[in-house]
Write an enzyme that holds these catalytic residues in place. Sequence first.
Site, PDB file in Angstrom:
ATOM      1  CB  SER A 198      46.502  49.722  51.591  1.00 49.99           C
ATOM      2  OG  SER A 198      46.094  50.261  50.354  1.00 49.99           O
TER       3      SER A 198
ATOM      4  CE1 TYR B 136      38.425  52.433  52.435  1.00 51.68           C
ATOM      5  CE2 TYR B 136      38.645  51.188  50.400  1.00 51.68           C
ATOM      6  CZ  TYR B 136      38.748  51.266  51.768  1.00 51.68           C
ATOM      7  OH  TYR B 136      39.179  50.167  52.484  1.00 51.68           O
TER       8      TYR B 136
ATOM      9  CE  LYS C 263      41.668  52.274  54.068  1.00 55.22           C
ATOM     10  NZ  LYS C 263      42.257  51.941  55.383  1.00 55.22           N
TER      11      LYS C 263
END
Length: 326
Positions: A152, A166, A170
Site C-alpha cells: 500500500s 493513487y 492503495k
Amino acid sequence: MFWNSNQFNVDGKLVIITGASQGLGLALAKAAFSKGADVIIIARREAILQAAVADIEKFRSSTTQNLSYIAADISIASEAERVIAETGRAPDVLMCCAGSAIPKLFIELTTDELTSGVATNYFTALYMAHAGLKAMAKSPVPSYCRHIVLFSSAVHFYSFIGYSQYAPAKSALRSLGDCLRHECLPYNIKVDVIFAGNFLSEGYTIENLTKPEITKKIEGPSKPITADECADKIIRQLDKGNQMITTDFIGLVLSSMMLSCSPRINYLGQTCLAIVLAIFAPVWEWLVVKDIRKFYKDRSMAASQAVPLSAKDGDDDNITNHGAED
C-alpha cells in the site's frame, strides 16, 4: 510487537516479486536473493527484466539458487494465473510490489490515467494474490510461515489533494489485507501490508514532474530514502514479525490515526499516539484546508491575469470569456 527476529527466513524458499524490474521491487529482489532465496521477478517489459536479473545475479549467495523472470501484464487476471502456472510450484513468499502514481488534481486527470491507477495499484495485487493463494492453498501446509505481502502506501493513512489517482487504490489494499489475513489462517500464511513513505526511484522522479505545488507543500520538505534502504527496513520489520509496516516516522505516526483491528507494531505507543492525534488531527486538517483555499485563490488570480495575446485587441467581453474558459 515483541520484536522477535528470524520470522522471515527466505533461505531456500521461492520468492515471487511483482514490479521488480526497478525501484523498490528490484531492491527487495536483491535482498531476498542475497539471503538465499530462489527469486522470480515479474514485470511487463522483457528487456528491463533481463537487465534486472543481471543486476540481481551479483547478489547470489549459493550456486544452487534459481533466478528467473516472467514478462506479464498482471493487471489482467489471466496473465496472473499464467505467471503462477509457469513458476512450477507455489510461492513461499509473494510480494505484490507493482504500482505507480500520477499526482495531479482530480479534475485534470484523464480517464485513461484514472483507469491506469486502479489497474496498476490494485488489480495487479488483487489478481496475483488471488492466483498465488489458490496455488498455496493446494500445496501441503509447511511447518514454517509463508507470506503474501501487499504494498500500500503511507498516503493511505492521510489521503490529500493530488493523490486521487493513487491513494484510493492503495487504500483498498489495506482492506484486502485485512480480509485475507483471516482467510489465510488455515494455510499458515501471514498477510503483511507495507505502507512505504517516499523513496528514491525512477517512479518518484516521474511523479514529481506532474505533482501540484500544493501537494508538495502538504508533504513537506522530507528527504526520501533510497530504494535499498526502504527494502532493508521492510525486511527487518518482516523478520520481527510485524504485519503492518511503515518505513518512516511520519508513516508510523499517521498509522496511529487508523488502527482499526489490524495488527499493530507497538500497542501501547500507537494507542497513546491515537489519543493525541484525535485531538490534534482536526487542527492539522484546518491548516491544510487553509493552504488549499489559498492555493486555489492564487491560481484563480493568476488565471485571470493571464490574458491570451489574441484577446488583447478585443473588447472587454472577449477578455471576460477567455478568463472564464481558463
